[in-house]
Design a protein around this motif. Sequence first.
Motif, PDB file in Angstrom:
ATOM      1  N   ALA A   1       0.902  -1.282  -0.145  1.00 42.36           N
ATOM      2  CA  ALA A   1       0.094  -0.101   0.149  1.00 42.36           C
ATOM      3  C   ALA A   1       0.899   1.133   0.026  1.00 42.36           C
ATOM      4  O   ALA A   1       2.030   1.349   0.549  1.00 42.36           O
ATOM      5  N   LEU A   2       0.175   2.420  -0.436  1.00 43.45           N
ATOM      6  CA  LEU A   2       0.972   3.632  -0.361  1.00 43.45           C
ATOM      7  C   LEU A   2       0.391   4.641   0.719  1.00 43.45           C
ATOM      8  O   LEU A   2      -0.895   4.566   0.687  1.00 43.45           O
ATOM      9  N   PRO A   3       1.180   5.678   1.144  1.00 46.13           N
ATOM     10  CA  PRO A   3       0.532   6.425   2.063  1.00 46.13           C
ATOM     11  C   PRO A   3      -0.575   7.493   1.125  1.00 46.13           C
ATOM     12  O   PRO A   3      -0.245   7.795  -0.045  1.00 46.13           O
ATOM     13  N   GLY A   4      -1.790   7.580   1.819  1.00 46.45           N
ATOM     14  CA  GLY A   4      -2.446   8.441   1.061  1.00 46.45           C
ATOM     15  C   GLY A   4      -3.382   7.942   0.120  1.00 46.45           C
ATOM     16  O   GLY A   4      -4.047   8.701  -0.584  1.00 46.45           O
ATOM     17  N   GLU A   5      -3.295   6.906  -0.137  1.00 47.02           N
ATOM     18  CA  GLU A   5      -4.020   5.851  -1.179  1.00 47.02           C
ATOM     19  C   GLU A   5      -4.767   4.885  -0.560  1.00 47.02           C
ATOM     20  O   GLU A   5      -4.408   4.300   0.446  1.00 47.02           O
ATOM     21  N   PHE A   6      -5.887   4.541  -1.106  1.00 43.31           N
ATOM     22  CA  PHE A   6      -6.813   3.224  -0.738  1.00 43.31           C
ATOM     23  C   PHE A   6      -6.018   2.291  -0.696  1.00 43.31           C
ATOM     24  O   PHE A   6      -5.049   1.684  -1.462  1.00 43.31           O
ATOM     25  N   PRO A   7      -5.928   1.454   0.581  1.00 35.56           N
ATOM     26  CA  PRO A   7      -7.159   1.533   1.549  1.00 35.56           C
ATOM     27  C   PRO A   7      -6.775   2.033   2.785  1.00 35.56           C
ATOM     28  O   PRO A   7      -6.992   1.847   4.127  1.00 35.56           O
ATOM     29  N   PHE A   8      -5.652   3.179   2.658  1.00 35.34           N
ATOM     30  CA  PHE A   8      -5.086   4.084   3.785  1.00 35.34           C
ATOM     31  C   PHE A   8      -4.590   3.328   4.847  1.00 35.34           C
ATOM     32  O   PHE A   8      -4.378   4.056   5.847  1.00 35.34           O
ATOM     33  N   VAL A   9      -4.091   2.107   4.832  1.00 31.13           N
ATOM     34  CA  VAL A   9      -3.598   1.588   6.051  1.00 31.13           C
ATOM     35  C   VAL A   9      -2.130   2.143   6.318  1.00 31.13           C
ATOM     36  O   VAL A   9      -1.892   2.230   7.462  1.00 31.13           O
TER      37      VAL A   9
ATOM     38  N   ALA B   1      -7.355  -0.414  11.496  1.00 28.68           N
ATOM     39  CA  ALA B   1      -8.547   0.124  11.781  1.00 28.68           C
ATOM     40  C   ALA B   1      -8.634   0.898  10.306  1.00 28.68           C
ATOM     41  O   ALA B   1      -9.884   0.888   9.822  1.00 28.68           O
ATOM     42  N   ARG B   2      -7.843   1.854   9.789  1.00 29.42           N
ATOM     43  CA  ARG B   2      -7.979   2.369   8.552  1.00 29.42           C
ATOM     44  C   ARG B   2      -8.152   1.411   7.375  1.00 29.42           C
ATOM     45  O   ARG B   2      -9.020   1.635   6.485  1.00 29.42           O
ATOM     46  N   LEU B   3      -7.233   0.424   7.389  1.00 26.38           N
ATOM     47  CA  LEU B   3      -7.591  -0.574   6.386  1.00 26.38           C
ATOM     48  C   LEU B   3      -8.864  -1.092   6.359  1.00 26.38           C
ATOM     49  O   LEU B   3      -9.523  -1.225   5.258  1.00 26.38           O
ATOM     50  N   LEU B   4      -9.584  -1.528   7.388  1.00 22.25           N
ATOM     51  CA  LEU B   4     -10.794  -2.191   7.603  1.00 22.25           C
ATOM     52  C   LEU B   4     -11.879  -1.131   7.202  1.00 22.25           C
ATOM     53  O   LEU B   4     -13.055  -1.543   6.548  1.00 22.25           O
ATOM     54  N   TRP B   5     -11.690  -0.155   7.646  1.00 19.42           N
ATOM     55  CA  TRP B   5     -13.028   0.963   7.528  1.00 19.42           C
ATOM     56  C   TRP B   5     -13.108   1.412   6.120  1.00 19.42           C
ATOM     57  O   TRP B   5     -14.374   1.496   5.621  1.00 19.42           O
TER      58      TRP B   5
ATOM     59  N   LYS C   1     -16.546   1.065   1.387  1.00 23.10           N
ATOM     60  CA  LYS C   1     -16.352   0.943  -0.050  1.00 23.10           C
ATOM     61  C   LYS C   1     -17.597   0.114  -0.445  1.00 23.10           C
ATOM     62  O   LYS C   1     -18.169   0.145  -1.695  1.00 23.10           O
ATOM     63  N   GLN C   2     -18.138  -0.687   0.483  1.00 25.61           N
ATOM     64  CA  GLN C   2     -19.397  -1.538   0.153  1.00 25.61           C
ATOM     65  C   GLN C   2     -20.523  -0.747  -0.066  1.00 25.61           C
ATOM     66  O   GLN C   2     -21.440  -1.095  -0.595  1.00 25.61           O
ATOM     67  N   TYR C   3     -20.741   0.433   0.386  1.00 26.08           N
ATOM     68  CA  TYR C   3     -21.580   1.535   0.143  1.00 26.08           C
ATOM     69  C   TYR C   3     -21.645   2.157  -1.045  1.00 26.08           C
ATOM     70  O   TYR C   3     -22.409   3.138  -1.497  1.00 26.08           O
ATOM     71  N   GLU C   4     -20.459   1.831  -2.020  1.00 25.64           N
ATOM     72  CA  GLU C   4     -20.272   2.326  -3.260  1.00 25.64           C
ATOM     73  C   GLU C   4     -20.258   3.914  -3.363  1.00 25.64           C
ATOM     74  O   GLU C   4     -21.014   4.646  -4.107  1.00 25.64           O
ATOM     75  N   PRO C   5     -19.314   4.608  -2.457  1.00 23.13           N
ATOM     76  CA  PRO C   5     -19.110   6.038  -2.769  1.00 23.13           C
ATOM     77  C   PRO C   5     -18.600   6.418  -4.217  1.00 23.13           C
ATOM     78  O   PRO C   5     -17.995   5.426  -4.759  1.00 23.13           O
ATOM     79  N   LYS C   6     -18.623   7.558  -4.433  1.00 22.80           N
ATOM     80  CA  LYS C   6     -18.061   7.952  -5.854  1.00 22.80           C
ATOM     81  C   LYS C   6     -16.766   8.161  -5.752  1.00 22.80           C
ATOM     82  O   LYS C   6     -15.944   8.021  -6.635  1.00 22.80           O
ATOM     83  N   CYS C   7     -16.142   8.367  -4.411  1.00 22.79           N
ATOM     84  CA  CYS C   7     -14.614   8.731  -4.436  1.00 22.79           C
ATOM     85  C   CYS C   7     -14.180   7.869  -3.206  1.00 22.79           C
ATOM     86  O   CYS C   7     -14.697   7.669  -2.184  1.00 22.79           O
ATOM     87  N   ASP C   8     -13.069   6.918  -3.531  1.00 20.86           N
ATOM     88  CA  ASP C   8     -12.173   6.085  -2.647  1.00 20.86           C
ATOM     89  C   ASP C   8     -11.978   7.230  -1.363  1.00 20.86           C
ATOM     90  O   ASP C   8     -11.726   6.526  -0.143  1.00 20.86           O
ATOM     91  N   CYS C   9     -11.929   8.547  -1.289  1.00 18.19           N
ATOM     92  CA  CYS C   9     -11.424   9.294  -0.324  1.00 18.19           C
ATOM     93  C   CYS C   9     -12.564   9.305   0.849  1.00 18.19           C
ATOM     94  O   CYS C   9     -12.161   9.758   1.927  1.00 18.19           O
ATOM     95  N   ALA C  10     -13.629   8.725   0.471  1.00 18.30           N
ATOM     96  CA  ALA C  10     -14.730   8.865   1.653  1.00 18.30           C
ATOM     97  C   ALA C  10     -14.456   7.816   2.617  1.00 18.30           C
ATOM     98  O   ALA C  10     -14.980   7.828   3.712  1.00 18.30           O
ATOM     99  N   GLY C  11     -13.524   6.882   2.155  1.00 17.77           N
ATOM    100  CA  GLY C  11     -12.924   5.823   2.947  1.00 17.77           C
ATOM    101  C   GLY C  11     -12.068   6.230   4.141  1.00 17.77           C
ATOM    102  O   GLY C  11     -11.557   5.214   4.775  1.00 17.77           O
TER     103      GLY C  11
END
Length: 616
Positions: A64-72, A277-281, A286-296
């Motif tokens: 994973a990368l900083p600042g990118e999904f899944p924000f771990v 916590a960031r990884l799982l949240w 994502k299961q709510y299908e937001p328009k932007c990954d940043c919502a997670g």
Amino acid sequence: MSNNKEKLFTEFQAPTTQEWLDKIQVDLKGADFNKRLVWRTNEGFNVQPFYRREDVVKLKTPDALPGEFPFVRGNKKDSNVWYVRQNILAEDAAAANAKALDILNKGIDSLGFRIPGSKLSAEFIATLLKDIECEYIEVNFQTCAKHTLQLVELLKAYFEEKGYKKENLVGSVCFDPIEKMLMKGKDVTPLLDTAREVVEALKDYPQFRCISVNSESLNNSGAYIVQELAYALSWGNEYMQLLTEAGVDADLAAKKIKFNMGVSENYFMELAKFRAARLLWAQIVKQYEPKCDCAGQMIVNATTSRYNQTVFDSYVNLLRSQTEAMSATLAGIHSLVVTPFDVPYEQPTDFSERIARNQQLLLKEECHFGQVVDPGAGSYYIEHLTNSLAAEAWKIFLQVEEEGGFLAAVKEGKIQDIINETNKKRHADAAKRKEFILGTNQFPNFTEKSEGKQGLEGCKKCCSGEEPAFKSIEATRLAADFEELRIHTEKTKVPTAFMLTIGNLAMRQARAQFSCNFLACAGYKVMDNLGFKTVEEGVDAALEAGADIVVLCSSDDEYVEYAIPAYQYLNGRAMFVVAGAPACMDDLKAAGIENFIHVRCNVLETLKEYNAKLGI
């Protein structure tokens, strides 16, 4: 000059995992590897004594990368800067404002105001925020849940009057009715319908959150790390479902949820907790299908724990909160509150609050913790903990969801029962020293007095006086049982325990030290000695010193020779205790010796028993 570029250590052959294990087994001299070196955590998984690259190559977190999904690895790409927060009880608007302005000049850049609902008015808010430039710091507010919408409207009016740009305001309003159900047992489910209105009222403030998951309450009630993590996720998911079912856009709903989490003393495990916590949240959102990954992106305000703080040897609380602060900041939290060291027994003083602020500032300004993004990344150990915690927390999360969700579990009392049972177990472990509390149940300060200090446990009753509709969580600090015993001893009668040291030098010294630590946990006055030639000489010295307890300290083999003569010579003039659990214990008991202290004792219950025998 040669142009050859040599790689370091190429002449050395890397040992295999099996070679490491073979070497360790030799050093163990036949002892069981799993029993001696493998740690079984409270979180439900094993931790090995060493890890290698092969243990993490199959994991996804290191990629994973900083600042990118899944924000771990955190929400930021270029820094690890966090807000240094201090909370203020705002019963008097002018006084709270003066304090806020003062601490803003002392390193704080995040304020948390707790406002009584009865005080809310436009004038109160204007006085509270006078001369505070809200566009340049983080501002957070909390009031009674039924007054939250009123608070939001007052804040909006104030911000608009001041001409603040909505996109520049960073902060939160804490709306979390579920916490009151958990901690007070009050049925506030009708207030949950207000959540949509609160969110809609602040929809134009992109950096202002208003739905809170206050899992720090679980942390301060003794929850294991994996329990706080799993229930925080389920708690947050409950609010996501509630909001989206009420018609709130998934992106907006997720971006209005804020997590207030605790930090306990397990340094690496807590660091891994926030990464997991960031990884799982992110996956849940994502299961709510937001328009932007940043919502997670998970926004977390962390608060160092009160659960492990102590009244006695209270400056040790500074060590506890400092390591906790390190765990949280290295893990990439959004903001941090360091709990002052004197919170267990008094309203924090200016001195303790200053120290708490400076604990963060040292990490930020001197240790440069804010400059390196996710410093734990790539560590075989931390990556393993992150993955293992996530896996175990996900199991609990799924179980809660399969049984109807977090709110249903709270109404049925399931969450409360689990946390209360964990708290009970941890108190029992502390009583047996399976869980150490430095300065309380292990290595207490022999000469310290309470000097009027008394443990302040939180209110456990519903403020309205109504009969609770649900079960509630009973939050009691881990050290409270020992503190109550020690203060009772101090106020009633402080007995003197005399170490009758004799025989084998190493064993008598070790057992005298153990016994002194054991008995001082109840506030007893302990008297160690260099050694006596005969038990009669030792008993006479003890009685001359006014001893209420005589502790025989020697080796197991020598107790056959010394214990019964010493007991008979003492002849009931003081309580007689043998330090250890020798093979001849049954013979000693047959002779009338009743009291033995050793590593398998329940320290708390034994000391209570001794107090009863001494009439304390």
